[in-house]
Design an enzyme around this catalytic site. Structure first.
Site, PDB file in Angstrom:
ATOM      1  N   GLU A 111      28.783  40.923  30.262  1.00 19.56           N
ATOM      2  CA  GLU A 111      29.920  41.363  31.080  1.00 19.56           C
ATOM      3  C   GLU A 111      30.629  40.132  31.635  1.00 19.56           C
ATOM      4  O   GLU A 111      29.963  39.225  32.138  1.00 19.56           O
ATOM      5  CB  GLU A 111      29.370  42.218  32.233  1.00 19.56           C
ATOM      6  CG  GLU A 111      30.415  42.622  33.241  1.00 19.56           C
ATOM      7  CD  GLU A 111      29.811  43.368  34.440  1.00 19.56           C
ATOM      8  OE1 GLU A 111      28.571  43.570  34.479  1.00 19.56           O
ATOM      9  OE2 GLU A 111      30.577  43.722  35.336  1.00 19.56           O
ATOM     10  N   PRO A 119      41.536  48.059  31.006  1.00 20.21           N
ATOM     11  CA  PRO A 119      42.896  48.345  31.449  1.00 20.21           C
ATOM     12  C   PRO A 119      43.553  47.199  32.201  1.00 20.21           C
ATOM     13  O   PRO A 119      42.897  46.471  32.943  1.00 20.21           O
ATOM     14  CB  PRO A 119      42.715  49.557  32.377  1.00 20.21           C
ATOM     15  CG  PRO A 119      41.287  49.536  32.763  1.00 20.21           C
ATOM     16  CD  PRO A 119      40.544  48.955  31.601  1.00 20.21           C
ATOM     17  N   ASN A 120      44.836  47.075  31.971  1.00 19.12           N
ATOM     18  CA  ASN A 120      45.734  46.121  32.639  1.00 19.12           C
ATOM     19  C   ASN A 120      45.553  44.677  32.177  1.00 19.12           C
ATOM     20  O   ASN A 120      46.331  43.805  32.560  1.00 19.12           O
ATOM     21  CB  ASN A 120      45.600  46.197  34.180  1.00 19.12           C
ATOM     22  CG  ASN A 120      45.912  47.585  34.710  1.00 19.12           C
ATOM     23  OD1 ASN A 120      46.973  48.114  34.400  1.00 19.12           O
ATOM     24  ND2 ASN A 120      45.003  48.185  35.453  1.00 19.12           N
ATOM     25  N   ARG A 149      50.390  39.425  35.454  1.00 19.01           N
ATOM     26  CA  ARG A 149      49.740  40.263  36.452  1.00 19.01           C
ATOM     27  C   ARG A 149      49.034  39.410  37.512  1.00 19.01           C
ATOM     28  O   ARG A 149      48.125  38.647  37.176  1.00 19.01           O
ATOM     29  CB  ARG A 149      48.685  41.097  35.721  1.00 19.01           C
ATOM     30  CG  ARG A 149      47.797  41.913  36.596  1.00 19.01           C
ATOM     31  CD  ARG A 149      46.599  42.444  35.828  1.00 19.01           C
ATOM     32  NE  ARG A 149      45.798  43.265  36.708  1.00 19.01           N
ATOM     33  CZ  ARG A 149      44.533  43.549  36.494  1.00 19.01           C
ATOM     34  NH1 ARG A 149      43.913  43.086  35.411  1.00 19.01           N
ATOM     35  NH2 ARG A 149      43.867  44.288  37.347  1.00 19.01           N
ATOM     36  N   HIS A 177      34.186  38.610  33.929  1.00 21.41           N
ATOM     37  CA  HIS A 177      35.357  38.833  34.779  1.00 21.41           C
ATOM     38  C   HIS A 177      36.058  37.510  35.025  1.00 21.41           C
ATOM     39  O   HIS A 177      35.382  36.495  35.254  1.00 21.41           O
ATOM     40  CB  HIS A 177      34.957  39.448  36.127  1.00 21.41           C
ATOM     41  CG  HIS A 177      34.290  40.768  35.953  1.00 21.41           C
ATOM     42  ND1 HIS A 177      34.988  41.915  35.677  1.00 21.41           N
ATOM     43  CD2 HIS A 177      32.976  41.110  35.968  1.00 21.41           C
ATOM     44  CE1 HIS A 177      34.138  42.920  35.537  1.00 21.41           C
ATOM     45  NE2 HIS A 177      32.904  42.461  35.701  1.00 21.41           N
ATOM     46  N   ARG A 223      35.832  39.531  46.369  1.00 26.44           N
ATOM     47  CA  ARG A 223      37.006  40.388  46.539  1.00 26.44           C
ATOM     48  C   ARG A 223      36.640  41.658  47.320  1.00 26.44           C
ATOM     49  O   ARG A 223      35.639  41.702  48.005  1.00 26.44           O
ATOM     50  CB  ARG A 223      37.611  40.667  45.165  1.00 26.44           C
ATOM     51  CG  ARG A 223      38.011  39.353  44.449  1.00 26.44           C
ATOM     52  CD  ARG A 223      38.689  39.604  43.129  1.00 26.44           C
ATOM     53  NE  ARG A 223      39.927  40.356  43.309  1.00 26.44           N
ATOM     54  CZ  ARG A 223      40.575  40.959  42.307  1.00 26.44           C
ATOM     55  NH1 ARG A 223      40.087  40.881  41.068  1.00 26.44           N
ATOM     56  NH2 ARG A 223      41.686  41.622  42.538  1.00 26.44           N
ATOM     57  N   SER A 251      38.075  36.918  37.661  1.00 23.44           N
ATOM     58  CA  SER A 251      37.925  36.647  39.095  1.00 23.44           C
ATOM     59  C   SER A 251      36.466  36.821  39.502  1.00 23.44           C
ATOM     60  O   SER A 251      35.682  37.446  38.780  1.00 23.44           O
ATOM     61  CB  SER A 251      38.808  37.606  39.900  1.00 23.44           C
ATOM     62  OG  SER A 251      38.402  38.957  39.693  1.00 23.44           O
ATOM     63  N   TYR A 257      44.481  36.075  38.700  1.00 26.38           N
ATOM     64  CA  TYR A 257      44.012  36.047  37.304  1.00 26.38           C
ATOM     65  C   TYR A 257      44.520  34.856  36.502  1.00 26.38           C
ATOM     66  O   TYR A 257      44.135  34.676  35.352  1.00 26.38           O
ATOM     67  CB  TYR A 257      44.408  37.351  36.604  1.00 26.38           C
ATOM     68  CG  TYR A 257      43.779  38.568  37.256  1.00 26.38           C
ATOM     69  CD1 TYR A 257      42.391  38.720  37.285  1.00 26.38           C
ATOM     70  CD2 TYR A 257      44.557  39.542  37.873  1.00 26.38           C
ATOM     71  CE1 TYR A 257      41.810  39.812  37.898  1.00 26.38           C
ATOM     72  CE2 TYR A 257      43.976  40.643  38.491  1.00 26.38           C
ATOM     73  CZ  TYR A 257      42.605  40.777  38.504  1.00 26.38           C
ATOM     74  OH  TYR A 257      42.024  41.860  39.111  1.00 26.38           O
ATOM     75  N   ARG A 277      34.946  46.343  44.493  1.00 28.62           N
ATOM     76  CA  ARG A 277      34.731  45.594  43.245  1.00 28.62           C
ATOM     77  C   ARG A 277      33.320  45.007  43.172  1.00 28.62           C
ATOM     78  O   ARG A 277      32.954  44.394  42.172  1.00 28.62           O
ATOM     79  CB  ARG A 277      35.758  44.458  43.118  1.00 28.62           C
ATOM     80  CG  ARG A 277      37.179  44.930  42.995  1.00 28.62           C
ATOM     81  CD  ARG A 277      38.137  43.764  42.745  1.00 28.62           C
ATOM     82  NE  ARG A 277      39.470  44.119  43.178  1.00 28.62           N
ATOM     83  CZ  ARG A 277      40.373  44.763  42.428  1.00 28.62           C
ATOM     84  NH1 ARG A 277      40.090  45.106  41.192  1.00 28.62           N
ATOM     85  NH2 ARG A 277      41.573  45.046  42.908  1.00 28.62           N
ATOM     86  N   ALA A 285      39.082  47.454  35.731  1.00 27.08           N
ATOM     87  CA  ALA A 285      38.751  48.379  36.823  1.00 27.08           C
ATOM     88  C   ALA A 285      37.679  49.395  36.421  1.00 27.08           C
ATOM     89  O   ALA A 285      36.959  49.917  37.289  1.00 27.08           O
ATOM     90  CB  ALA A 285      40.016  49.099  37.289  1.00 27.08           C
ATOM     91  N   ASN A 309      35.063  42.779  29.249  1.00 23.42           N
ATOM     92  CA  ASN A 309      35.690  42.792  30.565  1.00 23.42           C
ATOM     93  C   ASN A 309      36.299  44.176  30.694  1.00 23.42           C
ATOM     94  O   ASN A 309      37.375  44.441  30.147  1.00 23.42           O
ATOM     95  CB  ASN A 309      36.753  41.707  30.707  1.00 23.42           C
ATOM     96  CG  ASN A 309      37.371  41.708  32.098  1.00 23.42           C
ATOM     97  OD1 ASN A 309      37.077  42.592  32.914  1.00 23.42           O
ATOM     98  ND2 ASN A 309      38.216  40.727  32.389  1.00 23.42           N
TER      99      ASN A 309
END
Ligand code: DQA
Length: 156
Positions: free
Chosen positions: A105, A17-18, A25, A107, A114, A109, A30, A118, A84, A81
């Site tokens: 996996e 998502p996103n 964003r 990411h 963070r 960031s 990012y 997360r 969330a 990825n």
């Protein structure tokens, strides 16, 4: 051109998502790279590595679960990825465990620098490894690591 010696490897890239909003964003976190640019980068890297790369983005957990199920018999590796859903989704974790396809996996960031929420990934325990914090390069490194694993560890 494909080499005759290498077995055909297909990799499914899943974006959660996103991530469709990448480029607009939170660019401070990012970066300015778009999802389209990341997918193009991965297709180009796939050509170099002689693997077929297909990509799916969804903002819906069940669509991602369905895409993982559909990878059975189609893809030898998954690069994910989960956005969330990384931190919330037992369903995606269980789907990856169920299909038992080697998964990396990634990411953009560094999730460990963070917020505390997360720091936990449901995906990590069912992945062969994780790359976090290198922006779009995390995807390229993840694809390289996955193909290395498939060629040197899994596929003989
Ligand atoms: C992310 C990190 C997640 O915590 C976040 O929810 C995302 C993107 C990353 O690529 O850095 O959507 O997975």
């Amino acid at each position: 051109m494909l080499s005759a010696q290498l077995p055909l490897v297909s990799v499914l890239v899943l974006h959660g998502p996103n991530l469709n909003l990448l480029g607009q964003r939170e660019p401070g976190i990012y970066g300015s790279v778009t999802l389209g640019e990341i997918n193009s980068l991965l297709k180009a890297e796939g050509q170099k590595l002689q693997v077929k790369v297909s990509t799916v983005q969804s903002n819906h957990e069940g669509v991602l679960v369905d895409a993982i199920h559909a990878a059975r018999g189609e893809s030898q590796g998954i690069l994910i990825n989960a956005g969330a859903y990384t931190h919330t989704s037992v369903a995606i974790r269980d789907a990856l465990a169920a299909v038992n396809i080697p998964t990396v996996e990634v990411h953009l960031s560094n999730i460990y620098q963070r917020e505390a929420f997360r720091h936990h990934s449901y995906i990590a325990a069912v992945a062969i490894g994780q790359i976090s914090g290198f922006g779009a390069e995390s995807y390229r490194l993840g694809l390289q690591a996955l193909v290395h694993y498939l060629r040197n560890v899994k596929i003989s």
